[in-house]
Scaffold this active site. Structure first.
Site, mmCIF file in Angstrom:
data_model
loop_
_atom_site.group_PDB
_atom_site.id
_atom_site.type_symbol
_atom_site.label_atom_id
_atom_site.label_comp_id
_atom_site.label_asym_id
_atom_site.label_seq_id
_atom_site.Cartn_x
_atom_site.Cartn_y
_atom_site.Cartn_z
ATOM 1 N N THR A 244 38.008 41.581 48.507
ATOM 2 C CA THR A 244 37.249 40.966 49.592
ATOM 3 C C THR A 244 37.957 39.716 50.097
ATOM 4 O OG1 THR A 244 35.911 39.825 47.914
ATOM 5 C CG2 THR A 244 35.019 41.847 48.864
ATOM 6 N N THR A 307 37.579 39.888 44.127
ATOM 7 C CA THR A 307 37.692 38.788 45.080
ATOM 8 C C THR A 307 39.156 38.466 45.331
ATOM 9 O OG1 THR A 307 37.790 36.974 43.463
ATOM 10 C CG2 THR A 307 35.596 37.745 44.124
ATOM 11 N N ASP A 308 39.446 37.930 46.502
ATOM 12 C CA ASP A 308 40.722 37.256 46.679
ATOM 13 C C ASP A 308 40.692 36.021 45.768
ATOM 14 O OD1 ASP A 308 43.224 36.646 47.640
ATOM 15 O OD2 ASP A 308 42.654 36.635 49.748
ATOM 16 N N ALA A 309 41.831 35.365 45.600
ATOM 17 C CA ALA A 309 41.906 34.224 44.684
ATOM 18 C C ALA A 309 40.867 33.167 45.059
ATOM 19 C CB ALA A 309 43.304 33.622 44.717
ATOM 20 N N VAL A 310 40.044 32.782 44.106
ATOM 21 C CA VAL A 310 38.958 31.854 44.409
ATOM 22 C C VAL A 310 39.366 30.391 44.242
ATOM 23 C CG1 VAL A 310 37.073 33.468 43.983
ATOM 24 C CG2 VAL A 310 37.997 32.161 42.086
#
Length: 586
Positions: A244, A307-310
């Site tokens: 995402t 997730t993409d890197a948070v």
């Protein structure tokens, strides 16, 4: 002997039961929470007493994280060794991943850095993407990885996109869909989990989500027409994971993004408060309407949501590590990648479970999906010799070279400009978008030396250059048969910009008005030609990878045919699908 064999078989069965839980019920609460996190590291030598190695072991052994992400530039042998050690330490199988959009060389030193996806699309052959995917999977498994963060399904609608650009297969949704599906089939057909990204589409933004939260003002009809087309194709191809995006889509979720006070340095990409998206809505990666609603219920995706890197600015500007992890899980996400503080994020999720915000049923849903992904894509056998046999083999390099050769695109050509000749006096102007000690284009320079029998006179323009630096260039150009302009304006995630240095632009315009024969080659952003409409001959190579530099040199000197077609429109210059074909020797 028979009794010994039975004992060994029994021990293996017991080990498999211990290491490979079949359901969430086989895990403790702390193990379930740990499974949802992917810890980032760089695969290089680490003494086992070093703080870096102890932190890595702590996350795997104590926090029981479910995955590892190798990022930055890692070493093949050291990463393979660490993968074997971490799998033995974990007690549970790990999903081990890397961003391999441009092959293993994108994240691993001393291996072939493959052409970007836009170059692959310029060949017009999705079958090449599938073959690339199979090789990416084979090499990933040899190193000990079983998940790939690729392919990119973003449709690059905006030429000024500073973060996707050549990482996309192009601007046409159907074309992107065909290449995405082909890459997915190649990767997963060779036993590695593909992760299509960045849902629901990061191709029409001028903000880099590493720095701050982009806002995509698109309605649902527009998303159906453009952004969602490649993701539907990936799901139809059986993709096992979707990543995402950290971007705001007010038309799908109007919930305002939280605000928070940032400490200096907390956003690792920029400290400029003016870049914070003040009016943004909740990121797609944290939106239940987008993840659980659009992706899962409407598109029917039942696999792993990543997730993409948070630790990116699009998240840290609005969430602390614990809140980000909780929000991602409540939205429907399964893996939380590269938290700014994994221990704090784990603690935040534990609190959310304890107070009932994250229910046991919701936690078990994600754990079940993670366990299923690990069952479908098990960790590779720990063969220490595999990297030496498989990674960067001559057969694999040959395909990268074929893609590069077929990708080179002649966008436009002045009569008689090509091919360049070995007996010509060629002046080389290198334009670099950053100030660096060594100019880019080492492989191109070597190829020029080989053909000309001597290094050409070379001028380098970068952000340090001044307008007056053009004078000696113009004087030298007056005595040249041709000027080769090599444009290294590249996509660097986190910089937030794609900029041609102004002194270089002025120097090129003055060269063009002087009437000297000019040939330009772009080793990065193909759209840079829109800023230089005066260039009479323009060749797009889509990236500065060594294989692309070599392929471009061969095309410039007429040694190979030029057959590439633009996957994008260059405003004011050329339409998608255009390109001038040239036979070798002509």
């Amino acid at each position: 002997m028979r009794r010994s064999a039975l004992l060994i078989a029994l021990l293996l069965i017991i080990g498999c039961v211990t290491l490979r839980p079949r359901t969430p019920a086989d895990l403790t609460l702390d193990e379930k929470i740990g499974q949802l996190f992917v810890y980032p590291a760089t695969g290089r030598f680490m003494n086992e007493g070093s703080a870096e190695y102890r932190a890595l072991v702590h996350q795997v052994r104590d926090n029981r994280v479910g995955g590892i992400l190798w990022y930055l530039l890692s070493d093949v042998s050291e990463t393979a060794r660490l993968n074997r050690r971490l799998q033995s330490i974990s007690g549970r199988p790990l999903l081990i991943a890397a961003d391999l959009e441009a092959g293993v060389g994108m994240r691993f030193l001393d291996t072939t850095n493959w052409p970007w996806p836009m170059a692959v699309a310029a060949t017009g052959e999705p079958a090449l993407a599938e073959r690339q995917g199979r090789i990416v999977a084979e090499e990933a498994r040899a190193i000990g990885m079983n998940q790939v963060y690729a392919p990119v399904a973003d449709v690059n609608v905006d030429p000024a996109n500073p973060v996707i650009n050549v990482r996309s297969y192009g601007e046409d949704p159907e074309t992107v869909a065909r290449f995405v599906a082909a890459f997915v089939r190649g990767v997963q057909g060779n036993g590695v989990l593909a992760t299509v990204k960045h849902f629901p589409g990061h191709g029409d933004t001028r903000t880099d989500s590493h720095r701050s939260l982009p806002v995509l003002p698109a309605d649902r009809a527009r998303l159906e027409r453009i952004e969602l087309v490649p993701f539907r194709a990936a799901i139809a191809a059986g993709v096992g994971a979707v990543m995402t995006a950290h971007l705001s889509l007010p038309a799908l979720d109007a919930t305002p993004a939280p605000r928070r006070a940032l400490r200096p340095g907390e956003n690792p990409y920029t400290d400029d408060p003016a870049e914070i998206a003040r009016e943004a809505t909740v990121p797609a990666s944290m939106s239940r309407a987008i993840v659980d609603g659009l992706l899962r219920r409407e598109l029917g995706f039942a696999g792993l949501v990543v997730t993409d890197a948070v630790d990116m600015g699009g998240i840290v500007d609005h969430f602390d590590p614990g809140d980000a992890a909780v929000a991602a899980i409540l939205a429907g996400g399964d893996q939380v990648v590269k938290s700014a503080d994994t221990d704090a994020a784990l603690a935040g999720v534990r609190r959310a479970v304890a107070d009932g915000r994250i229910t046991s049923a919701r936690l078990d849903q994600s754990v079940a999906r993670i366990l299923e992904a690990k069952r479908r894509f098990p960790a590779p056998d720990p063969d220490p010799e595999a990297p030496f046999r498989v990674v960067d083999s001559s057969e694999h390099r040959a395909l990268a070279e074929e893609i590069a050769r077929r990708a080179v695109t002649l966008v436009r050509e002045a009569p008689g400009a090509l091919p360049l000749g070995a007996t010509q006096r060629i002046l080389h102007l290198v334009v670099n978008d950053v100030a660096s000690v060594a100019p880019p284009g080492r492989e191109l320079a070597r190829e020029l030396d080989l053909r000309l029998g001597r290094p050409p006179q070379t001028f380098v323009f970068d952000p340090r250059s001044r307008p007056e630096d053009a004078e000696p260039l113009l004087e030298a150009a007056a005595g040249a048969d041709a000027v080769l302009v090599s444009l290294f304006v590249r996509v660097r995630a986190g910089t937030g910009r794609l900029v041609l240095p102004e002194p270089a632009r002025d120097a090129i315009l003055r060269l063009a008005s002087s009437g000297v024969r000019m040939v330009a080659a772009s080793f990065g952003d193909p759209y840079v030609a829109a800023d230089l409409p005066e260039l009479p001959t323009y060749l797009a190579a889509y990236g500065d990878q060594p294989v692309m530099q070599i392929a471009a040199a061969r095309a410039l000197f007429g040694e190979t045919a030029i057959t590439g077609r633009l996957p994008v429109t260059i405003p004011g210059v050329a339409q998608r699908g255009s390109g001038i074909s040239r036979e070798a020797g002509k």
